[in-house]
Design a protein around this motif. Structure first.
Motif, PDB file in Angstrom:
ATOM      1  N   TYR A  86      16.536  27.987 -32.235  1.00  0.00           N
ATOM      2  CA  TYR A  86      15.281  28.469 -31.672  1.00  0.00           C
ATOM      3  C   TYR A  86      15.534  29.059 -30.285  1.00  0.00           C
ATOM      4  O   TYR A  86      14.982  30.093 -29.928  1.00  0.00           O
ATOM      5  CB  TYR A  86      14.291  27.314 -31.579  1.00  0.00           C
ATOM      6  N   ARG A 136      10.886  23.258 -37.278  1.00  0.00           N
ATOM      7  CA  ARG A 136       9.722  24.094 -37.597  1.00  0.00           C
ATOM      8  C   ARG A 136      10.084  25.573 -37.638  1.00  0.00           C
ATOM      9  O   ARG A 136       9.491  26.353 -38.392  1.00  0.00           O
ATOM     10  CB  ARG A 136       8.629  23.863 -36.536  1.00  0.00           C
ATOM     11  N   ASP A 137      11.087  25.976 -36.853  1.00  0.00           N
ATOM     12  CA  ASP A 137      11.429  27.390 -36.712  1.00  0.00           C
ATOM     13  C   ASP A 137      12.745  27.729 -37.408  1.00  0.00           C
ATOM     14  O   ASP A 137      13.453  28.658 -37.008  1.00  0.00           O
ATOM     15  CB  ASP A 137      11.505  27.736 -35.224  1.00  0.00           C
ATOM     16  N   ASP A 138      13.058  26.978 -38.464  1.00  0.00           N
ATOM     17  CA  ASP A 138      14.290  27.174 -39.226  1.00  0.00           C
ATOM     18  C   ASP A 138      14.239  28.516 -39.957  1.00  0.00           C
ATOM     19  O   ASP A 138      13.360  28.754 -40.788  1.00  0.00           O
ATOM     20  CB  ASP A 138      14.435  26.025 -40.228  1.00  0.00           C
ATOM     21  N   ARG A 139      15.199  29.385 -39.661  1.00  0.00           N
ATOM     22  CA  ARG A 139      15.278  30.695 -40.313  1.00  0.00           C
ATOM     23  C   ARG A 139      16.396  30.762 -41.361  1.00  0.00           C
ATOM     24  O   ARG A 139      16.579  31.773 -42.021  1.00  0.00           O
ATOM     25  CB  ARG A 139      15.489  31.780 -39.257  1.00  0.00           C
ATOM     26  N   PRO A 148      13.834  27.850 -44.520  1.00  0.00           N
ATOM     27  CA  PRO A 148      12.487  27.771 -43.953  1.00  0.00           C
ATOM     28  C   PRO A 148      11.735  26.511 -44.365  1.00  0.00           C
ATOM     29  O   PRO A 148      12.024  25.882 -45.389  1.00  0.00           O
ATOM     30  CB  PRO A 148      11.812  29.030 -44.504  1.00  0.00           C
ATOM     31  N   PRO A 183       9.414  20.457 -33.440  1.00  0.00           N
ATOM     32  CA  PRO A 183       8.911  21.730 -32.905  1.00  0.00           C
ATOM     33  C   PRO A 183       9.950  22.437 -32.053  1.00  0.00           C
ATOM     34  O   PRO A 183      10.885  21.806 -31.525  1.00  0.00           O
ATOM     35  CB  PRO A 183       7.708  21.299 -32.059  1.00  0.00           C
ATOM     36  N   ASN A 184       9.800  23.756 -31.935  1.00  0.00           N
ATOM     37  CA  ASN A 184      10.703  24.555 -31.090  1.00  0.00           C
ATOM     38  C   ASN A 184      12.161  24.275 -31.434  1.00  0.00           C
ATOM     39  O   ASN A 184      12.994  24.049 -30.565  1.00  0.00           O
ATOM     40  CB  ASN A 184      10.444  24.265 -29.605  1.00  0.00           C
ATOM     41  N   CYS A 185      12.449  24.300 -32.729  1.00  0.00           N
ATOM     42  CA  CYS A 185      13.776  23.899 -33.201  1.00  0.00           C
ATOM     43  C   CYS A 185      14.124  24.694 -34.450  1.00  0.00           C
ATOM     44  O   CYS A 185      13.281  24.890 -35.332  1.00  0.00           O
ATOM     45  CB  CYS A 185      13.768  22.401 -33.512  1.00  0.00           C
ATOM     46  N   GLY A 186      15.377  25.137 -34.522  1.00  0.00           N
ATOM     47  CA  GLY A 186      15.851  25.888 -35.671  1.00  0.00           C
ATOM     48  C   GLY A 186      16.542  25.012 -36.686  1.00  0.00           C
ATOM     49  O   GLY A 186      16.131  23.883 -36.955  1.00  0.00           O
TER      50      GLY A 186
END
Length: 283
Positions: free
Chosen positions: A166, A233-236, A239, A259-262
């Motif tokens: 993130y 939450r921000d896993d790309r 997802p 939150p605010n984490c990939g």
């Protein structure tokens, strides 16, 4: 030289080659399984948390075959990794253990719990398990990995590393250089191609269309052990919508979203990940 690496590294000979691993701590066994990707290893996934978990658990960080550390074996990396876990536990006399699996490691741990339920006490899956429900099957991260298999350049490595987190602060020059040094290892590159290459993706699509064998995520109801699903939450790469089916179908599953984490929770949300995982393990 990384003195912790030298202190904890071990190897065991099995009937399918040498498996290498890191060992630390004392207490109930905790098996730590790494993910896939460019320049990946068990040590790189878990070295930051090994000391914390080793205070209360006998930790084993296994290096899967085909990623440039343990001896490679032929076959699909998911199934060769699963086989390596069984061989490893048998070789060391580990009847059962709790399992932490990151991404690919989570899929391997989940399949271990499905096929050998008595060998998994508790399971923590860090992203990666389940099917894409609302997002395309080839995620942004997987697309970049596919690009890397066709053009294994430093630039594509950097694109992928930035996609994993993130915050861009995680992608340091040290991380880039460390990953790049092993990115072109022949065994590791072959593993990436067999998982993310264009031909591999097309072959998986054909197999799904032509077989009556259910995919692993259709058998998640067979997991009997308590299971923690940990997701950025921000896993790309994998997802968040992938978590919905395992959350609903694994009988004793719970989901924690950071939150605010990939994708790399154990790196980007290290303290929270360790705290929540220890609480789950110690219930």
């Amino acid at each position: 030289m990384d003195t912790a690496f030298e202190t904890t590294k071990r190897e065991v000979v099995t009937d399918a080659g040498v498996l290498r691993y890191h060992e630390a701590g004392d207490g109930p066994p905790l098996l730590m399984l790494h993910g896939s990707g460019i320049g990946v290893s068990g040590w790189r996934n878990y070295r930051g948390s090994l000391g914390t978990f080793a205070q209360q658990y006998h930790c084993y960080v296994l290096e899967f075959p085909g990623f440039g550390v343990s001896d490679p074996v032929a076959g699909n990396p998911v199934w060769t990794a699963l086989d390596s876990v069984v061989r490893f536990m048998d070789a060391l006399g580990i009847d059962s253990a709790s399992v932490i699996g990151n991404s690919l490691g989570g899929v391997v741990g989940l399949n271990l719990a499905i096929r050998h339920p008595g060998r998994v006490d508790k399971l923590i899956c860090v992203g990666g398990v389940g099917p894409n429900l609302f997002t395309q099957p080839l995620s942004e991260g997987s697309q970049i990995l596919q690009d890397f298999t066709e053009q294994p350049t430093r630039e594509n490595l950097i694109r992928w590393l930035r996609c994993m987190s993130y915050s861009s602060e995680l992608v340091t020059e040290e991380l880039i250089e460390e990953r790049w040094r092993t990115a072109l290892d022949p065994a590791a590159l072959e593993s990436i191609k067999s998982m993310y290459g264009t031909k591999a993706f097309e072959e998986r699509q054909r197999m799904l269309a032509d077989t009556d064998r259910p995919p692993y995520w259709a058998m998640m109801h067979k997991v009997v052990c308590p299971t923690l699903l940990a997701w950025g939450r921000d896993d790309r790469q994998t997802p968040l919508d992938m978590a919905l089916l395992p959350m609903r179908t694994i009988p004793n599953a719970e989901l924690h979203v950071f939150p605010n984490c990939g994708h790399w929770i154990m790196l980007e949300a290290k303290d929270a990940f360790e705290r929540i995982t220890l609480e789950f393990l110690q219930r």
